[in-house]
Scaffold this motif. Structure first.
Motif, PDB file in Angstrom:
ATOM      1  N   LEU A  42       6.842   2.501  -5.844  1.00  0.00           N
ATOM      2  CA  LEU A  42       6.303   1.867  -4.637  1.00  0.00           C
ATOM      3  C   LEU A  42       6.995   2.411  -3.388  1.00  0.00           C
ATOM      4  CD1 LEU A  42       5.905  -1.881  -5.647  1.00  0.00           C
ATOM      5  CD2 LEU A  42       4.105  -0.177  -5.318  1.00  0.00           C
ATOM      6  N   GLN A  43       8.308   2.533  -3.438  1.00  0.00           N
ATOM      7  CA  GLN A  43       9.057   3.058  -2.291  1.00  0.00           C
ATOM      8  C   GLN A  43       8.626   4.485  -1.957  1.00  0.00           C
ATOM      9  OE1 GLN A  43      13.313   2.967  -2.637  1.00  0.00           O
ATOM     10  NE2 GLN A  43      13.446   0.929  -1.729  1.00  0.00           N
ATOM     11  N   LEU A  44       8.443   5.299  -2.975  1.00  0.00           N
ATOM     12  CA  LEU A  44       8.027   6.685  -2.762  1.00  0.00           C
ATOM     13  C   LEU A  44       6.653   6.733  -2.091  1.00  0.00           C
ATOM     14  CD1 LEU A  44       8.391   9.730  -3.113  1.00  0.00           C
ATOM     15  CD2 LEU A  44       7.325   9.488  -5.365  1.00  0.00           C
ATOM     16  N   LEU A  45       5.714   5.954  -2.601  1.00  0.00           N
ATOM     17  CA  LEU A  45       4.376   5.921  -2.005  1.00  0.00           C
ATOM     18  C   LEU A  45       4.444   5.486  -0.549  1.00  0.00           C
ATOM     19  CD1 LEU A  45       2.378   4.382  -4.966  1.00  0.00           C
ATOM     20  CD2 LEU A  45       2.073   6.685  -4.029  1.00  0.00           C
ATOM     21  N   GLU A  46       5.172   4.412  -0.285  1.00  0.00           N
ATOM     22  CA  GLU A  46       5.261   3.888   1.079  1.00  0.00           C
ATOM     23  C   GLU A  46       5.961   4.875   2.005  1.00  0.00           C
ATOM     24  OE1 GLU A  46       6.939   0.011   0.373  1.00  0.00           O
ATOM     25  OE2 GLU A  46       4.995  -0.787  -0.251  1.00  0.00           O
ATOM     26  N   SER A  47       6.934   5.629   1.497  1.00  0.00           N
ATOM     27  CA  SER A  47       7.618   6.615   2.330  1.00  0.00           C
ATOM     28  C   SER A  47       6.703   7.780   2.690  1.00  0.00           C
ATOM     29  CB  SER A  47       8.871   7.140   1.625  1.00  0.00           C
ATOM     30  OG  SER A  47       8.548   8.024   0.570  1.00  0.00           O
ATOM     31  N   ARG A  48       5.646   7.966   1.919  1.00  0.00           N
ATOM     32  CA  ARG A  48       4.668   9.026   2.177  1.00  0.00           C
ATOM     33  C   ARG A  48       3.483   8.527   2.994  1.00  0.00           C
ATOM     34  NH1 ARG A  48       5.445  13.347  -1.691  1.00  0.00           N
ATOM     35  NH2 ARG A  48       7.700  13.452  -1.843  1.00  0.00           N
ATOM     36  N   GLY A  49       3.569   7.297   3.510  1.00  0.00           N
ATOM     37  CA  GLY A  49       2.518   6.772   4.372  1.00  0.00           C
ATOM     38  C   GLY A  49       1.401   6.047   3.648  1.00  0.00           C
ATOM     39  N   VAL A  50       1.652   5.644   2.409  1.00  0.00           N
ATOM     40  CA  VAL A  50       0.644   4.944   1.627  1.00  0.00           C
ATOM     41  C   VAL A  50       0.909   3.447   1.699  1.00  0.00           C
ATOM     42  CG1 VAL A  50      -0.398   4.668  -0.651  1.00  0.00           C
ATOM     43  CG2 VAL A  50       0.462   6.912   0.059  1.00  0.00           C
ATOM     44  N   ALA A  51      -0.085   2.707   2.154  1.00  0.00           N
ATOM     45  CA  ALA A  51      -0.008   1.248   2.134  1.00  0.00           C
ATOM     46  C   ALA A  51      -0.484   0.806   0.748  1.00  0.00           C
ATOM     47  CB  ALA A  51      -0.890   0.637   3.216  1.00  0.00           C
TER      48      ALA A  51
END
Length: 55
Positions: A42-51
């Protein structure tokens, strides 16, 4: 998404049945982190701009 480049945001991911993945990935990574693999993802996705919306 960008193929070789991985995830390219921004976009919204609606993750259906996220509780199944959370249960399956309920372990920590070897590098001593306190987050589970699911939380790290989840952190990786969010760090890449994914909500991420968990359902």
């Amino acid at each position: 998404m960008g193929g070789r480049r991985g995830v390219v945001g921004p976009f919204t991911l609606i993750w259906h049945d996220a509780d199944i993945a959370r249960h399956a990935w309920d372990f920590t990574l070897d590098h001593g982190g306190k987050l589970t693999y699911f939380e790290e993802a989840l952190q990786l996705l969010e760090s890449r701009g994914v909500a991420v919306i968990l359902r």
